[in-house]
Design a protein around this motif. Structure first.
Motif, PDB file in Angstrom:
ATOM      1  N   GLN A 245     -27.213  -2.972  19.312  1.00 14.26           N
ATOM      2  CA  GLN A 245     -27.241  -2.814  17.862  1.00 14.26           C
ATOM      3  C   GLN A 245     -27.686  -4.104  17.184  1.00 14.26           C
ATOM      4  O   GLN A 245     -28.503  -4.093  16.256  1.00 14.26           O
ATOM      5  N   LYS A 246     -27.165  -5.226  17.685  1.00 13.39           N
ATOM      6  CA  LYS A 246     -27.548  -6.528  17.137  1.00 13.39           C
ATOM      7  C   LYS A 246     -29.028  -6.798  17.379  1.00 13.39           C
ATOM      8  O   LYS A 246     -29.742  -7.315  16.502  1.00 13.39           O
ATOM      9  N   ALA A 247     -29.513  -6.461  18.570  1.00 11.81           N
ATOM     10  CA  ALA A 247     -30.930  -6.656  18.892  1.00 11.81           C
ATOM     11  C   ALA A 247     -31.814  -5.828  17.966  1.00 11.81           C
ATOM     12  O   ALA A 247     -32.876  -6.286  17.530  1.00 11.81           O
ATOM     13  N   LYS A 248     -31.376  -4.609  17.673  1.00  8.89           N
ATOM     14  CA  LYS A 248     -32.138  -3.742  16.761  1.00  8.89           C
ATOM     15  C   LYS A 248     -32.162  -4.332  15.351  1.00  8.89           C
ATOM     16  O   LYS A 248     -33.202  -4.292  14.663  1.00  8.89           O
TER      17      LYS A 248
ATOM     18  N   PHE B   6     -38.558  -6.661  23.264  1.00  7.53           N
ATOM     19  CA  PHE B   6     -37.203  -6.220  22.923  1.00  7.53           C
ATOM     20  C   PHE B   6     -36.178  -6.909  23.821  1.00  7.53           C
ATOM     21  O   PHE B   6     -35.063  -7.240  23.383  1.00  7.53           O
ATOM     22  N   LEU B   7     -36.537  -7.156  25.077  1.00  8.00           N
ATOM     23  CA  LEU B   7     -35.634  -7.875  25.984  1.00  8.00           C
ATOM     24  C   LEU B   7     -35.332  -9.272  25.443  1.00  8.00           C
ATOM     25  O   LEU B   7     -34.190  -9.747  25.520  1.00  8.00           O
ATOM     26  N   LEU B   8     -36.343  -9.934  24.886  1.00  9.68           N
ATOM     27  CA  LEU B   8     -36.130 -11.259  24.285  1.00  9.68           C
ATOM     28  C   LEU B   8     -35.135 -11.162  23.128  1.00  9.68           C
ATOM     29  O   LEU B   8     -34.274 -12.033  22.959  1.00  9.68           O
ATOM     30  N   LEU B   9     -35.237 -10.101  22.348  1.00 12.86           N
ATOM     31  CA  LEU B   9     -34.320  -9.904  21.232  1.00 12.86           C
ATOM     32  C   LEU B   9     -32.902  -9.603  21.721  1.00 12.86           C
ATOM     33  O   LEU B   9     -31.920 -10.042  21.109  1.00 12.86           O
TER      34      LEU B   9
END
Length: 324
Positions: free
Chosen positions: A315-318, A274-277
């Motif tokens: 939000q964008k990462a999600k 998730f950190l990469l995202l």
């Protein structure tokens, strides 16, 4: 772990247990407690230098904790605090630096015109302990218990938000145990990210180089145009993503925003995927500026990230996570 070898109450007529014929401050033997004590000072000086300037945008870490370590501060015990240990050493803390290769660099204090970090902040009265001193003790004991990695610059930025969260808990009963809780959580977190701090592992599949390349491969999958632009300008992920990933974005945002990001990060089962995202989302959210900018402008954007709304980033990462 943190007091002078065999310290004894000399004023009570007890002989000095810390200095014997077999073991004394000049003993070069690797088994000597004194030899270990002086070697530890190199690590302590680097920690001291880093924790004194922790989160300079807030005064929290310079203020006194309500729950100091009474065992160490009790004058009856004659234990030296780590702060006193640093002040008594002949070296200045800003002359010692240990990099990720494990190399300790020492330079002449006369070459550094900056004010000594020892005098940078007002010293608290005897019997008081600043929050940064608690963080210093956590990092020093961690280094003693984990000699393979010891302390590497940047770990202070990892432990800072953890300690702040525990030490500002509205429940005073929980707040009282902030030091122990922080040590526990920091140790567990480092078990997951310690490979980022070990240079010899950089090019392995668990190393930081692989993770930085993963940011670009994710970007290539999500936004080919932006990926090609960064490639064309020869902007390597090492120029910005190294700090983003190693320090879990703790240097890119204000402390309350860092805590908000970490809430989402630690709540995710695949937290470091998730950190990469999140890193990829940070790039995509400024894509128009990056596409228009030249190398210099883009490097400035990436090293001083312009968006402060972390909820927008998350939000964008999600969205990126859901679009897999």
């Amino acid at each position: 772990m943190i007091i002078q070898p065999g310290i004894a109450k000399a004023n009570m007529g007890v002989s000095r247990e810390d200095v014997t014929f077999e073991d004394h401050p000049l003993n070069p033997s690797p088994d000597s407690r004194w030899n270990t004590y002086f070697k530890d000072n190199e690590v302590l000086l680097q920690i001291d230098k880093d924790v004194r300037r922790l989160c300079p945008d807030i005064s929290f870490f310079q203020r006194a904790t309500e729950y100091p370590c009474l065992l160490i501060l009790d004058p009856q015990n004659e234990f030296e605090t780590l702060r006193k240990r640093v002040e008594q050493t002949t070296l200045k803390s800003q002359t010692v630096a240990r990099n990720r290769s494990g190399v300790t660099n020492m330079s002449s204090p006369h070459k550094n015109s900056a004010p000594s970090s020892l005098n940078e902040y007002e010293v608290l009265p005897n019997g008081c302990e600043a929050h940064w001193e608690v963080v210093e003790r956590i990092l020093f004991i961690y280094a003693k218990l984990n000699p393979g990695i010891a302390y590497v610059q940047g770990m202070n930025e990892i432990v800072g938000p953890l300690y702040y969260t525990f030490a500002t808990d509205p429940n005073s009963e929980w707040k009282e145990h902030a030091e122990a809780d922080t040590f526990f959580c920091f140790t567990n977190l480092m078990a997951e990210i310690r490979d980022n701090f070990i240079k010899s592992l950089d090019d392995s599949q668990c190393g930081i180089t692989y993770k930085m390349e993963k940011v670009y491969s994710t970007l290539k999958d999500k936004d080919m145009e932006l990926y090609l632009k960064l490639q064309e300008q020869n902007i390597k992920p090492q120029f910005f993503a190294f700090r983003w990933l190693t320090l879990l974005l703790s240097q890119e945002f204000l402390l309350p925003d860092v805590i908000r990001i970490w809430d989402s990060l630690f709540a995710d089962d695949n937290r470091f995927d998730f950190l990469l995202l999140v890193c990829c989302a940070m790039l995509i959210l400024i894509r128009e500026q990056l596409l228009e900018g030249d190398f210099t402008i883009n490097m400035r954007l990436l090293q001083d990230y312009p968006i402060t709304d972390v909820c927008q980033i998350l939000q964008k990462a999600k969205e990126l996570q859901d679009s897999k």
